[in-house]
Enzyme design. Structure first.
Site, PDB file in Angstrom:
ATOM      1  N   ASP A  29      59.283  30.859 -73.027  1.00 23.69           N
ATOM      2  CA  ASP A  29      60.174  31.372 -73.344  1.00 23.69           C
ATOM      3  C   ASP A  29      61.347  31.060 -73.094  1.00 23.69           C
ATOM      4  O   ASP A  29      61.402  30.305 -71.469  1.00 23.69           O
ATOM      5  CB  ASP A  29      60.222  32.732 -72.920  1.00 23.69           C
ATOM      6  N   HIS A  49      57.597  30.340 -68.116  1.00 19.03           N
ATOM      7  CA  HIS A  49      59.364  30.195 -68.656  1.00 19.03           C
ATOM      8  C   HIS A  49      60.379  28.748 -68.789  1.00 19.03           C
ATOM      9  O   HIS A  49      59.431  27.960 -67.701  1.00 19.03           O
ATOM     10  CB  HIS A  49      60.825  30.622 -68.568  1.00 19.03           C
TER      11      HIS A  49
END
Length: 281
Positions: free
Chosen positions: A101, A246
Site C-alpha cells: 500500500d 507497505h
C-alpha cells in the site's frame, strides 16, 4: 427548318430540354459549395437525422475509453455493492496474495519490484493517486511486470470523515491517473486505514472495483524491523490469505529486507504467490 415548321413532337422535346437547363442553372447559382448535401423535409427545412451524441462532462471518469481506430470495448460488468470488504480469497490450493500500500515510492518500490521479478512473482499494489502522478515510470513498471494496480485514494484520507462528493473525487482522480499511465482502469479498491463506509463500497462498485482488505497484517507501518515482519508472515501463511505490507509512508527498508527472506521460503515450502481474478461471488 424554321421553328414554326417543327413537328409537335419535336417542339415538346426542345421545350423540355430548355426547362431542364434553366432548372440546373438556377440550382448551381443558389447552392452553397461549403454546405454538406443532405435530405430536406417537404417544407424545405433539413430533414431530421440521428441525434448528436451528448458530450461527456470533462470531469466524468471514462469507464470505457476508445483506443486507436478499433471498435469500442464492451462495457465492463459492474460488481455488486458489498457491505464488507473481501478479507481472503476462496482458494483450496496453497496460494497467497501479497499486497503493498501507499506507493509508489522511489526509495523502496524499485527494490520490491526487483525481488518480485527475481522470483517471477506477481503482487498487488494499492497506490495513492498523488504518489502515482509523481512516479509515473514506477507505475508503468508495475503494470509491465504484470502486477495488479489497485486504487487507494488520492492522498490517503480517512473516508468516513469525508462527504460523498469528496470521496468520489478521491476515487475518481486516482482511477484517472492509473488508467492514463497504464491503459487499464483499476479493478480493486482498498480504503485507507481499512476504514470502510457505505460511500466507499457504493462508489468503488460504481467505478468497477471490488473492495479488498487483508488477512495478515505485517504491521510494517510501525517499523518493527525485518525479523518481526517475517515472523508475522510465517505465522499467518495459509491458502487464500492476503498479506498487507507497505512500500511507502515511512521507512520501509524493513519491508524490503523481509520480502527477500520470506518470499523464497514460501515458494520453497510449496506456496504459490499469485494475484486474484476479478471476484465475482
Amino acid at each position: 427548318m424554321k421553328d414554326d415548321q417543327l413537328t409537335p413532337g419535336r417542339r415538346k422535346v426542345l421545350r423540355a430540354a430548355a426547362a431542364l437547363g434553366l432548372a440546373a442553372t438556377a440550382g448551381c447559382a443558389g447552392a452553397d459549395p461549403s454546405a454538406a448535401p443532405g435530405p430536406t423535409a417537404p417544407s424545405g427545412a433539413a430533414a431530421a437525422g440521428p441525434p448528436a451524441a451528448r458530450a461527456l462532462k470533462p470531469s466524468a471518469y471514462r469507464l470505457q475509453p476508445m483506443a486507436g481506430h478499433g471498435p469500442p470495448r464492451a462495457p465492463r460488468a459492474l460488481p455488486r455493492v458489498r457491505k464488507a470488504p473481501i478479507l481472503r480469497l476462496d482458494r483450496r490450493d496453497r496460494s497467497m496474495v501479497l499486497t503493498f500500500d501507499d506507493g509508489p515510492d522511489p526509495r523502496y518500490t524499485p527494490a520490491i519490484l526487483r525481488t518480485l521479478r527475481e522470483y517471477d512473482v506477481r503482487a498487488m499494489f494499492f497506490v495513492c493517486g498523488e504518489m502515482a502522478a509523481d512516479s509515473p515510470d514506477l507505475l508503468r513498471e508495475m503494470a509491465d511486470d504484470g502486477h495488479l494496480i489497485g486504487n487507494h485514494t488520492w492522498n490517503h484520507p480517512l473516508l468516513p470523515k469525508l462527504s460523498r462528493a469528496a470521496t468520489r473525487r478521491q476515487i475518481e482522480s486516482t482511477c484517472d491517473v492509473i488508467e492514463h499511465l497504464t491503459g487499464e482502469p483499476p479493478a480493486w479498491f482498498r480504503a485507507p486505514y481499512g476504514a470502510w463506509n457505505r460511500n466507499a463500497f457504493q462508489l468503488g462498485a460504481e467505478y468497477g472495483m471490488e473492495p479488498l482488505a487483508w488477512t495478515v497484517d505485517t504491521l510494517d507501518w510501525t517499523e518493527p524491523g525485518a525479523k518481526a515482519i517475517v515472523r508475522r508472515v510465517y505465522a499467518g501463511a495459509a491458502p487464500g490469505v492476503v498479506v498487507l505490507s507497505h512500500d511507502a509512508g515511512g521507512d520501509r527498508s524493513g519491508t524490503v529486507d523481509a520480502l527477500r527472506t520470506y518470499l523464497p521460503d514460501l515458494l520453497a515450502s510449496g506456496y504459490r504467490i499469485t494475484v486474484p481474478n476479478r471476484y465475482t461471488t
